[in-house]
Motif scaffolding. Structure first.
Motif, PDB file in Angstrom:
ATOM      1  N   THR A   6      -3.904  -0.191  67.341  1.00  0.00           N
ATOM      2  CA  THR A   6      -2.782   0.929  67.381  1.00  0.00           C
ATOM      3  C   THR A   6      -2.840   1.556  66.089  1.00  0.00           C
ATOM      4  O   THR A   6      -2.016   2.478  65.533  1.00  0.00           O
ATOM      5  CB  THR A   6      -1.420   0.286  67.546  1.00  0.00           C
ATOM      6  N   GLY A   7      -3.557   0.711  65.036  1.00  0.00           N
ATOM      7  CA  GLY A   7      -3.757   1.254  63.647  1.00  0.00           C
ATOM      8  C   GLY A   7      -2.379   0.996  62.848  1.00  0.00           C
ATOM      9  O   GLY A   7      -2.260   1.431  61.834  1.00  0.00           O
ATOM     10  N   GLU A   8      -1.561  -0.072  63.347  1.00  0.00           N
ATOM     11  CA  GLU A   8      -0.323  -0.307  62.712  1.00  0.00           C
ATOM     12  C   GLU A   8      -0.497  -1.502  61.913  1.00  0.00           C
ATOM     13  O   GLU A   8      -1.436  -2.578  61.994  1.00  0.00           O
ATOM     14  CB  GLU A   8       0.832  -0.719  63.570  1.00  0.00           C
ATOM     15  N   ALA A   9      -0.087  -1.403  60.676  1.00  0.00           N
ATOM     16  CA  ALA A   9      -0.299  -2.568  59.706  1.00  0.00           C
ATOM     17  C   ALA A   9       1.094  -3.082  59.361  1.00  0.00           C
ATOM     18  O   ALA A   9       2.528  -2.362  59.397  1.00  0.00           O
ATOM     19  CB  ALA A   9      -0.702  -2.015  58.178  1.00  0.00           C
ATOM     20  N   SER A  10       1.400  -4.381  59.414  1.00  0.00           N
ATOM     21  CA  SER A  10       2.768  -5.026  59.247  1.00  0.00           C
ATOM     22  C   SER A  10       2.728  -6.007  58.112  1.00  0.00           C
ATOM     23  O   SER A  10       2.071  -6.898  57.920  1.00  0.00           O
ATOM     24  CB  SER A  10       3.043  -5.824  60.699  1.00  0.00           C
ATOM     25  N   TRP A  11       3.699  -5.551  57.166  1.00  0.00           N
ATOM     26  CA  TRP A  11       4.152  -6.446  55.909  1.00  0.00           C
ATOM     27  C   TRP A  11       5.202  -7.483  56.223  1.00  0.00           C
ATOM     28  O   TRP A  11       5.893  -6.901  56.638  1.00  0.00           O
ATOM     29  CB  TRP A  11       4.092  -5.570  54.919  1.00  0.00           C
ATOM     30  N   GLN A  12       4.792  -8.473  56.105  1.00  0.00           N
ATOM     31  CA  GLN A  12       5.886  -9.538  56.328  1.00  0.00           C
ATOM     32  C   GLN A  12       6.122 -10.414  55.138  1.00  0.00           C
ATOM     33  O   GLN A  12       5.621 -11.463  55.112  1.00  0.00           O
ATOM     34  CB  GLN A  12       5.070 -10.575  57.725  1.00  0.00           C
ATOM     35  N   PRO A  13       7.125 -10.048  54.508  1.00  0.00           N
ATOM     36  CA  PRO A  13       7.510 -10.832  53.349  1.00  0.00           C
ATOM     37  C   PRO A  13       8.248 -12.146  53.742  1.00  0.00           C
ATOM     38  O   PRO A  13       8.829 -12.339  54.833  1.00  0.00           O
ATOM     39  CB  PRO A  13       8.599 -10.158  52.579  1.00  0.00           C
ATOM     40  N   ARG A  14       8.079 -13.471  52.834  1.00  0.00           N
ATOM     41  CA  ARG A  14       8.891 -14.597  53.213  1.00  0.00           C
ATOM     42  C   ARG A  14       9.329 -15.284  51.928  1.00  0.00           C
ATOM     43  O   ARG A  14       8.353 -15.215  50.833  1.00  0.00           O
ATOM     44  CB  ARG A  14       8.093 -15.385  54.029  1.00  0.00           C
ATOM     45  N   LEU A  15      10.302 -16.092  52.027  1.00  0.00           N
ATOM     46  CA  LEU A  15      10.736 -16.836  50.756  1.00  0.00           C
ATOM     47  C   LEU A  15      11.562 -18.151  51.127  1.00  0.00           C
ATOM     48  O   LEU A  15      11.980 -18.368  52.385  1.00  0.00           O
ATOM     49  CB  LEU A  15      11.827 -15.970  50.016  1.00  0.00           C
ATOM     50  N   ARG A  16      10.893 -19.160  50.517  1.00  0.00           N
ATOM     51  CA  ARG A  16      11.557 -20.461  50.805  1.00  0.00           C
ATOM     52  C   ARG A  16      12.069 -21.195  49.673  1.00  0.00           C
ATOM     53  O   ARG A  16      11.105 -21.093  48.420  1.00  0.00           O
ATOM     54  CB  ARG A  16      10.484 -21.326  51.425  1.00  0.00           C
TER      55      ARG A  16
END
Length: 101
Positions: free
Chosen positions: A25-35
């Motif tokens: 699909t050519g889609e990039a997904s940035w997935q931030p996280r914090l603990r």
């Protein structure tokens, strides 16, 4: 990518980010996280938040899913997204046993 940043003796902050790229699909997904983890006595209490993404299934990517919702090029397929919030607790019990919830 994730880092562990101790703040004093009892507090740890773990910021991170994940990148997924779907070549179909050519889609990039940035997935931030914090603990954030706080130690109290022998116990640890933590809380975290993250943005999650799930790429389209293999059946949808190849156009062989049960219902035909997308074109052959997959141009309308997009990742599913969710926000995840977690909390936890752990404490050693001794004799090599821990409790974690």
């Amino acid at each position: 990518m994730q880092d562990r940043l101790p703040i004093g003796d009892r507090l740890t902050v773990e910021p991170g980010i994940r990148l997924d790229w779907n070549s179909f699909t050519g889609e990039a997904s940035w997935q931030p996280r914090l603990r954030v983890t706080h130690r109290v006595g022998g116990a640890a209490v933590w809380a975290g938040v993250s943005m999650q993404a799930q790429t389209p299934s293999q059946e949808a990517l190849h156009g062989s899913d049960y219902f035909k919702f997308t074109g052959d090029d997959g141009e309308r397929l997009r990742n599913e997204r969710a926000r995840q919030i977690v909390m936890g607790f752990s404490r050693p019990l001794g004799a090599g046993l821990d409790i974690r919830a």
